[in-house]
Design a protein around this motif. Structure first.
Motif, PDB file in Angstrom:
ATOM      1  N   LEU A 131       0.730  -1.269   0.195  1.00  0.00           N
ATOM      2  CA  LEU A 131      -0.293   0.372   0.350  1.00  0.00           C
ATOM      3  C   LEU A 131       1.195   1.147   0.318  1.00  0.00           C
ATOM      4  O   LEU A 131       1.699   1.888   0.596  1.00  0.00           O
ATOM      5  CB  LEU A 131      -0.976   0.028   1.158  1.00  0.00           C
ATOM      6  CG  LEU A 131      -1.769  -1.213   1.616  1.00  0.00           C
ATOM      7  CD1 LEU A 131      -1.110  -2.156   2.190  1.00  0.00           C
ATOM      8  CD2 LEU A 131      -3.879  -0.410   2.574  1.00  0.00           C
ATOM      9  N   THR A 132       0.233   2.397  -0.690  1.00  0.00           N
ATOM     10  CA  THR A 132       0.844   3.694  -0.727  1.00  0.00           C
ATOM     11  C   THR A 132      -0.417   4.373   0.073  1.00  0.00           C
ATOM     12  O   THR A 132      -1.716   4.597  -1.207  1.00  0.00           O
ATOM     13  CB  THR A 132       1.634   4.391  -2.283  1.00  0.00           C
ATOM     14  OG1 THR A 132       2.696   2.593  -2.507  1.00  0.00           O
ATOM     15  CG2 THR A 132       2.339   5.683  -1.590  1.00  0.00           C
ATOM     16  N   LEU A 133       0.299   4.866   1.073  1.00  0.00           N
ATOM     17  CA  LEU A 133      -1.051   6.405   1.609  1.00  0.00           C
ATOM     18  C   LEU A 133      -0.496   7.250   1.747  1.00  0.00           C
ATOM     19  O   LEU A 133       0.616   7.880   2.228  1.00  0.00           O
ATOM     20  CB  LEU A 133      -1.503   5.664   2.102  1.00  0.00           C
ATOM     21  CG  LEU A 133      -2.507   4.210   2.802  1.00  0.00           C
ATOM     22  CD1 LEU A 133      -1.022   3.164   3.728  1.00  0.00           C
ATOM     23  CD2 LEU A 133      -3.725   3.956   3.050  1.00  0.00           C
ATOM     24  N   SER A 134      -1.326   8.811   1.655  1.00  0.00           N
ATOM     25  CA  SER A 134      -0.936  10.078   2.386  1.00  0.00           C
ATOM     26  C   SER A 134      -1.829  10.156   3.090  1.00  0.00           C
ATOM     27  O   SER A 134      -3.163  10.397   2.383  1.00  0.00           O
ATOM     28  CB  SER A 134      -0.579  10.579   1.060  1.00  0.00           C
ATOM     29  OG  SER A 134      -2.276  10.310   0.130  1.00  0.00           O
ATOM     30  N   ALA A 135      -1.656  11.813   3.724  1.00  0.00           N
ATOM     31  CA  ALA A 135      -2.498  12.213   4.965  1.00  0.00           C
ATOM     32  C   ALA A 135      -2.523  13.105   4.351  1.00  0.00           C
ATOM     33  O   ALA A 135      -1.602  14.040   3.446  1.00  0.00           O
ATOM     34  CB  ALA A 135      -2.292  12.205   6.079  1.00  0.00           C
ATOM     35  N   PHE A 136      -3.587  13.854   4.612  1.00  0.00           N
ATOM     36  CA  PHE A 136      -4.083  15.738   4.566  1.00  0.00           C
ATOM     37  C   PHE A 136      -4.914  16.162   5.118  1.00  0.00           C
ATOM     38  O   PHE A 136      -5.587  15.853   5.974  1.00  0.00           O
ATOM     39  CB  PHE A 136      -4.681  15.684   2.597  1.00  0.00           C
ATOM     40  CG  PHE A 136      -6.031  14.566   2.437  1.00  0.00           C
ATOM     41  CD1 PHE A 136      -6.888  15.841   3.239  1.00  0.00           C
ATOM     42  CD2 PHE A 136      -5.508  13.680   2.029  1.00  0.00           C
ATOM     43  CE1 PHE A 136      -8.354  15.112   2.395  1.00  0.00           C
ATOM     44  CE2 PHE A 136      -6.540  13.308   1.717  1.00  0.00           C
ATOM     45  CZ  PHE A 136      -8.573  13.866   2.132  1.00  0.00           C
ATOM     46  N   GLY A 137      -4.998  17.885   5.397  1.00  0.00           N
ATOM     47  CA  GLY A 137      -5.262  18.237   6.204  1.00  0.00           C
ATOM     48  C   GLY A 137      -5.052  18.685   7.035  1.00  0.00           C
ATOM     49  O   GLY A 137      -3.814  17.959   7.623  1.00  0.00           O
ATOM     50  N   PRO A 138      -5.835  19.405   8.564  1.00  0.00           N
ATOM     51  CA  PRO A 138      -5.600  19.474   9.411  1.00  0.00           C
ATOM     52  C   PRO A 138      -5.777  18.557  10.613  1.00  0.00           C
ATOM     53  O   PRO A 138      -6.490  16.775  10.038  1.00  0.00           O
ATOM     54  CB  PRO A 138      -6.806  20.840  10.158  1.00  0.00           C
ATOM     55  CG  PRO A 138      -7.887  20.400   9.193  1.00  0.00           C
ATOM     56  CD  PRO A 138      -7.553  20.259   7.713  1.00  0.00           C
ATOM     57  N   SER A 139      -5.584  17.959  11.814  1.00  0.00           N
ATOM     58  CA  SER A 139      -5.463  16.898  13.025  1.00  0.00           C
ATOM     59  C   SER A 139      -6.438  16.982  13.829  1.00  0.00           C
ATOM     60  O   SER A 139      -6.808  18.895  13.618  1.00  0.00           O
ATOM     61  CB  SER A 139      -3.880  16.536  13.090  1.00  0.00           C
ATOM     62  OG  SER A 139      -3.856  18.398  14.045  1.00  0.00           O
ATOM     63  N   PHE A 140      -7.175  16.178  14.260  1.00  0.00           N
ATOM     64  CA  PHE A 140      -7.788  16.056  15.031  1.00  0.00           C
ATOM     65  C   PHE A 140      -7.700  15.306  16.005  1.00  0.00           C
ATOM     66  O   PHE A 140      -7.387  14.461  15.510  1.00  0.00           O
ATOM     67  CB  PHE A 140      -9.579  16.472  14.291  1.00  0.00           C
ATOM     68  CG  PHE A 140      -9.984  15.456  13.023  1.00  0.00           C
ATOM     69  CD1 PHE A 140      -9.700  13.925  13.388  1.00  0.00           C
ATOM     70  CD2 PHE A 140      -9.409  15.211  12.180  1.00  0.00           C
ATOM     71  CE1 PHE A 140     -10.168  12.983  12.680  1.00  0.00           C
ATOM     72  CE2 PHE A 140      -9.211  14.150  11.042  1.00  0.00           C
ATOM     73  CZ  PHE A 140      -9.455  12.764  11.461  1.00  0.00           C
ATOM     74  N   PRO A 141      -8.539  15.231  17.349  1.00  0.00           N
ATOM     75  CA  PRO A 141      -8.453  14.029  17.876  1.00  0.00           C
ATOM     76  C   PRO A 141      -9.474  12.994  18.079  1.00  0.00           C
ATOM     77  O   PRO A 141     -10.577  12.790  16.912  1.00  0.00           O
ATOM     78  CB  PRO A 141      -8.864  14.399  19.173  1.00  0.00           C
ATOM     79  CG  PRO A 141      -9.792  16.016  18.428  1.00  0.00           C
ATOM     80  CD  PRO A 141      -9.642  16.359  17.802  1.00  0.00           C
ATOM     81  N   VAL A 142      -8.912  11.811  17.983  1.00  0.00           N
ATOM     82  CA  VAL A 142      -9.805  10.221  17.492  1.00  0.00           C
ATOM     83  C   VAL A 142      -9.368   9.459  19.087  1.00  0.00           C
ATOM     84  O   VAL A 142      -8.522   9.285  19.436  1.00  0.00           O
ATOM     85  CB  VAL A 142      -8.526   9.743  16.402  1.00  0.00           C
ATOM     86  CG1 VAL A 142      -9.411   8.161  16.128  1.00  0.00           C
ATOM     87  CG2 VAL A 142      -8.572  10.870  15.034  1.00  0.00           C
TER      88      VAL A 142
END
Length: 213
Positions: A131-142
């Motif tokens: 797999l190749t994955l990428s993250a984007f946007g602001p962070s938020f609590p999980v």
């Protein structure tokens, strides 16, 4: 075996792929254990791909599949129907502590110059997932309080019930490339994820299981 009893505290980073698998997909590809066959009741399923930098059993990689909810003893519960980890200690203690059917595999986590991450999982030199994955946007609590996965597993004529909990800092993510060996893992390339999250950092607690015969 290096016995490491529960509870475990684990820290690392990883990806949570959330799906709504169809009944047909789960029946054909979900690797459902015999004691839950025919009991699928929908809900959210998940694929988790985690690089644990620390745990009570040391660092390890993990790839797991949760099909969704199943009716069991009057409750709706999840099960981990397929899972690979990168150390023998995690395999042995996963079975012993929680009845989780862990198998040994090799993991490679590679951060690319583009900001993407490439992850390879293989068993005895044969690719399981790439797999190749990428993250984007602001962070938020999980937090798993919002998306709980109460587990039931069966091992040696016993049921293991576990409610793991986790929290961290998440960002939206996407799958850029995906290759699955359907002989070794449910072929999620046939499905579109409902959501993909990158969680970094990620902290999770696996408590002592409740065991019933």
């Amino acid at each position: 075996m290096n016995h490491v009893p529960a509870p475990w505290q684990l820290q690392g980073s990883g990806y949570i792929l959330i799906y709504r698998f169809t009944k047909e997909f789960v029946a054909q590809h979900g690797r459902v254990p015999a004691f839950l066959e025919g009991q699928f009741s929908g809900g959210l399923g998940s694929v988790m791909l985690v690089n644990y930098e620390s745990s009570d059993a040391g660092p390890y990689g993990e790839l797991l599949f949760i099909p969704g909810k199943f009716q069991h003893q009057g409750r709706k519960l999840n099960t981990i129907s397929k899972i690979y980890v990168s150390t023998s200690d995690s395999v042995d203690n996963g079975w012993e502590n929680w009845g989780i059917p862990k198998e040994l595999a090799a993991f490679t986590f590679q951060k690319l110059a583009s900001g993407k991450e490439h992850v390879q999982v293989s068993q005895a030199g044969v690719s399981v997932a790439d797999l190749t994955l990428s993250a984007f946007g602001p962070s938020f609590p999980v937090n798993t309080r919002l998306l709980p996965f109460p587990l039931v597993q069966q091992h040696q004529q016993q049921w293991y019930y576990t409610q793991f909990s986790g929290k961290g800092k998440g960002r939206l993510a996407k799958i850029d490339e995906l290759s699955i060996n359907a002989a070794l893992f449910p072929d999620i390339s046939l499905c579109k994820p409902w959501a993909v999250l990158k969680v970094d950092p990620f902290a999770i607690t696996f408590p002592v299981a409740t065991i019933q015969r």
